[in-house]
Design an enzyme around this catalytic site. Structure first.
Site, mmCIF file in Angstrom:
data_model
loop_
_atom_site.group_PDB
_atom_site.id
_atom_site.type_symbol
_atom_site.label_atom_id
_atom_site.label_comp_id
_atom_site.label_asym_id
_atom_site.label_seq_id
_atom_site.Cartn_x
_atom_site.Cartn_y
_atom_site.Cartn_z
ATOM 1 N N LYS A 267 0.855 -1.252 -0.258
ATOM 2 C CA LYS A 267 -0.055 0.120 0.088
ATOM 3 C C LYS A 267 0.861 1.181 -0.037
ATOM 4 O O LYS A 267 1.558 1.469 0.999
ATOM 5 C CB LYS A 267 -0.934 0.084 1.289
ATOM 6 N N ASP A 272 -2.649 10.117 3.932
ATOM 7 C CA ASP A 272 -4.097 9.654 4.117
ATOM 8 C C ASP A 272 -4.766 10.689 4.965
ATOM 9 O O ASP A 272 -4.888 10.501 6.163
ATOM 10 C CB ASP A 272 -4.278 8.395 4.865
ATOM 11 N N LYS A 279 -10.227 12.496 8.451
ATOM 12 C CA LYS A 279 -9.697 12.051 9.867
ATOM 13 C C LYS A 279 -9.638 13.044 10.864
ATOM 14 O O LYS A 279 -9.554 14.367 10.612
ATOM 15 C CB LYS A 279 -8.371 11.627 9.794
ATOM 16 N N ASP A 290 1.610 6.260 5.552
ATOM 17 C CA ASP A 290 0.771 5.237 5.007
ATOM 18 C C ASP A 290 1.108 4.328 3.640
ATOM 19 O O ASP A 290 0.176 3.831 2.893
ATOM 20 C CB ASP A 290 -0.723 6.121 4.877
ATOM 21 N N ARG A 353 -7.531 -0.498 0.979
ATOM 22 C CA ARG A 353 -8.171 -1.872 0.372
ATOM 23 C C ARG A 353 -8.486 -1.496 -1.180
ATOM 24 O O ARG A 353 -8.521 -2.442 -1.965
ATOM 25 C CB ARG A 353 -9.098 -2.382 1.145
HETATM 26 N N1 BES Z 1 -4.128 4.415 7.151
HETATM 27 C C1 BES Z 1 -5.451 3.855 7.876
HETATM 28 C C2 BES Z 1 -5.231 2.951 8.920
HETATM 29 C C3 BES Z 1 -4.061 3.357 9.905
HETATM 30 C C4 BES Z 1 -4.560 3.836 11.005
HETATM 31 C C5 BES Z 1 -2.731 3.032 9.797
HETATM 32 C C6 BES Z 1 -3.618 4.272 12.328
HETATM 33 C C7 BES Z 1 -2.002 3.636 10.654
HETATM 34 C C8 BES Z 1 -2.310 4.038 11.951
HETATM 35 C C9 BES Z 1 -6.422 3.447 6.970
HETATM 36 O O1 BES Z 1 -6.571 3.859 5.852
HETATM 37 C C10 BES Z 1 -7.711 3.561 7.654
HETATM 38 O O2 BES Z 1 -8.224 4.956 7.726
HETATM 39 N N2 BES Z 1 -8.536 2.553 8.303
HETATM 40 C C11 BES Z 1 -9.982 2.998 8.742
HETATM 41 C C12 BES Z 1 -10.587 1.898 8.174
HETATM 42 C C13 BES Z 1 -12.149 2.158 8.473
HETATM 43 C C14 BES Z 1 -12.544 3.121 7.768
HETATM 44 C C15 BES Z 1 -12.804 0.862 8.309
HETATM 45 C C16 BES Z 1 -9.306 2.767 9.996
HETATM 46 O O3 BES Z 1 -8.677 1.883 10.526
HETATM 47 O O4 BES Z 1 -9.975 3.379 10.892
HETATM 48 ZN ZN ZN Z 2 -4.735 4.818 4.737
HETATM 49 MN MN MN Z 3 -7.770 5.763 5.589
#
Ligand code: BES
Ligand code: ZN
Ligand code: MN
Length: 503
Positions: A267, A272, A279, A290, A353
């Site tokens: 990835k 992000d 966020k 990320d 994803r």
């Molecule tokens: N890049 C994030 C995941 C992440 C979070 C990596 C903290 C490193 C530290 C990912 O793209 C994300 O935002 N995932 C969401 C998924 C959810 C919306 C289903 C998450 O984990 O909240």
């Molecule tokens: Zn992400």
């Molecule tokens: Mn994300």
């Protein structure tokens, strides 16, 4: 375009403590809280080591793991001081404990030009990796105002004591450890470059430079080529940014005919924000990491080439920046992934994803025997396993093999299941799939189950979620400083080498 070339200390073999060395690093084990100096096969005068033990004991050293005790050197040694670094219990010392001790010593060796060590008598490769990685720092954007002073600079040279500097096995072990440390540092460096400076086109150009330097075949798809070929996931995630997405493919072909084919996917979200599903502000700066999965697979395919591994390895690396804007994708949008599966984007923050799905389908077109993907995919990874333990999912046998090898190299991957009942949560009202589930629990597993929909039949697959382990926001430990860690480069190398050896 220049590829990042992290500065690591020079690592050399030495037959005795040289006049050039400033500090000697020895290992200290602990038996019932009492320290014991690990003797180095007659490499260092044993009476001198006895004096070192007395001195470190006098200031309270115990030998517990990663404890660092520095004392003035005994008169018979040409160095000025000795660092005794804890290895923990004398029983069952493994390479990872040596790596971590060497890393802890390296972090304490600032301002030292040359260090020498007996830890190499225990495990040369682990000691070399630990020193090199423990000394890694990222200073690209420090001007004179905050650059480390000479006394704060990392150790420049490490002399690893061995019985014979001409020993071929020792030379080979050092060359291998150096290549591994360079690859891990390369992955760290990519992660540490701020998102202002590392965006998809720049990341792609740097990966290309690195790949071509290692003799790889490199192919880059820009936004036009991505549109023409239908990479709807990568385009959907990237369309909110003024800096368009890329797909990079790096191919290493081994000399061995009929070698196993390994596909790597990582990835590469260069930043992000979450997109329209934005966020919260607190901690968002960590989302510079990320693209750590992408960094790791780029470094790993280059490393496989440098080591001449007997397996064919192709890295397929999607890169995009997830931004909110008037051109960004919206919650409720439907996109068509590469290969035709339609996805309803319920949450634009579940973007990893989407880009991985395109890349996985593309990678599977090559007919790989094995596919490893890795990503900072879910916050749920950290909820489940903490910040240092990667979650490993996939097809049962390969998943377990990857997790076992990951623990053997000290990266600590742990196998996780795909509970059947979670799949229904990804059903969409309007498309083939939704990108998030209405079910709250097991978010790391749901993300893996989403990816599973795109893995080709008969491909042995492992998915490694490194959301926590790829980026250290806490204190330094062992050979890991703040920022990018380079996880899971060493896991993927171990797996590729295991496949090369056993199929
Ligand atoms: N890049 C994030 C995941 C992440 C979070 C990596 C903290 C490193 C530290 C990912 O793209 C994300 O935002 N995932 C969401 C998924 C959810 C919306 C289903 C998450 O984990 O909240
Ligand atoms: Zn992400
Ligand atoms: Mn994300």
């Amino acid at each position: 375009m220049s590829a990042p070339t992290p500065d690591l200390p020079e690592l050399v073999l030495a037959g005795s403590v040289s006049k050039r060395a400033d500090v000697l690093v020895v290992g200290l084990t602990s038996t019932d809280g009492a320290p014991e100096v690990v003797l180095g096969d007659g490499l260092v005068d044993e009476d001198a080591l006895g004096e070192v033990l007395d001195a470190v004991q006098a200031v309270g050293a115990t030998g517990r793991a990663e404890e660092v005790t520095r004392v003035p050197a005994p008169a018979e040694l040409p160095v000025t001081s000795v660092i005794a670094v804890g290895l923990g219990a004398a029983d069952g010392i493994d390479p990872e404990r040596i790596r971590r001790a060497a890393g802890a010593a390296a972090r304490a060796l600032t301002g030292v030009a040359t260090a020498t060590t007996t830890l190499s008598a225990l495990d040369l490769g682990a000691a070399a990796e630990g020193f090199a990685l423990g000394a890694y720092t990222y200073t690209e954007f420090r001007s004179e105002k905050s650059a480390p002073k000479p006394e704060g600079q990392p150790v420049a040279r490490v002399e690893l004591l061995v019985p014979s500097t001409r020993d071929r096995a020792a030379k080979a072990a050092l060359a291998r450890a150096t290549a591994i440390a360079e690859a891990v540092a390369t992955a760290r460096e990519f992660v540490n470059v701020p998102p202002s400076h590392l965006f998809p086109a720049e990341f792609a150009a740097r990966a290309k430079a690195l790949g071509e330097d290692a003799g790889l075949k490199v192919e880059i798809l820009d936004e036009k080529a991505l549109a023409k070929q239908g990479f709807g996931g990568i385009l959907g995630v990237g369309k909110g940014s003024s800096r368009p997405p890329r797909l990079v493919r790096l191919t290493y072909r081994s000399k061995k005919r009929s070698a196993a084919k390994v596909a790597l996917v990582g990835k590469g979200v260069t930043f992000d924000t979450g997109g329209i599903s934005i966020k919260p502000a607190a901690g968002m700066e960590a989302m510079t990491s990320d693209m750590a999965g992408a960094a790791a697979v780029v470094a790993t395919v280059v490393l496989a080439a440098r080591l001449g591994v007997a397996a064919d390895v192709t890295a397929t690396v999607p890169m995009a920046e997830n931004m909110p804007s008037s051109t960004a994708q919206r919650p409720g949008d439907v996109l068509t992934q590469y290969g035709g599966t339609t996805v309803e984007v319920i949450n634009t923050d579940a973007e990893g994803r989407l880009i991985l799905a395109d890349a996985i389908v593309r990678a599977c077109e090559d007919g790989p025997d094995y596919l490893i993907d890795t990503a900072t995919l879910t916050g749920a990874q950290m909820v489940a396993l903490g910040t240092r333990t990667p979650g490993v999912m996939g097809t049962d046998d390969f998943r377990d093999r990857v997790a076992t090898l990951s623990r053997e190299v000290g990266e600590e991957g742990w196998p996780m299941p795909f509970p059947e009942e979670l799949r229904a949560g990804l059903d969409s009202r309007v498309a083939d799939l939704a990108n998030v589930s209405a079910q709250r629990w097991g978010g790391m597993l749901t993300a893996g189950i989403f990816l599973k929909e795109f893995v080709g039949d008969g491909v042995q697959w492992a998915h490694i979620d490194v959301a926590g382990p790829a980026f250290n926001t806490g204190s330094p430990f062992g050979y890991i400083g703040k920022g990018g860690t380079g996880v899971p480069v060493r896991t993927m190398l171990a797996v590729i080498e295991d496949i090369a050896a056993h199929g």
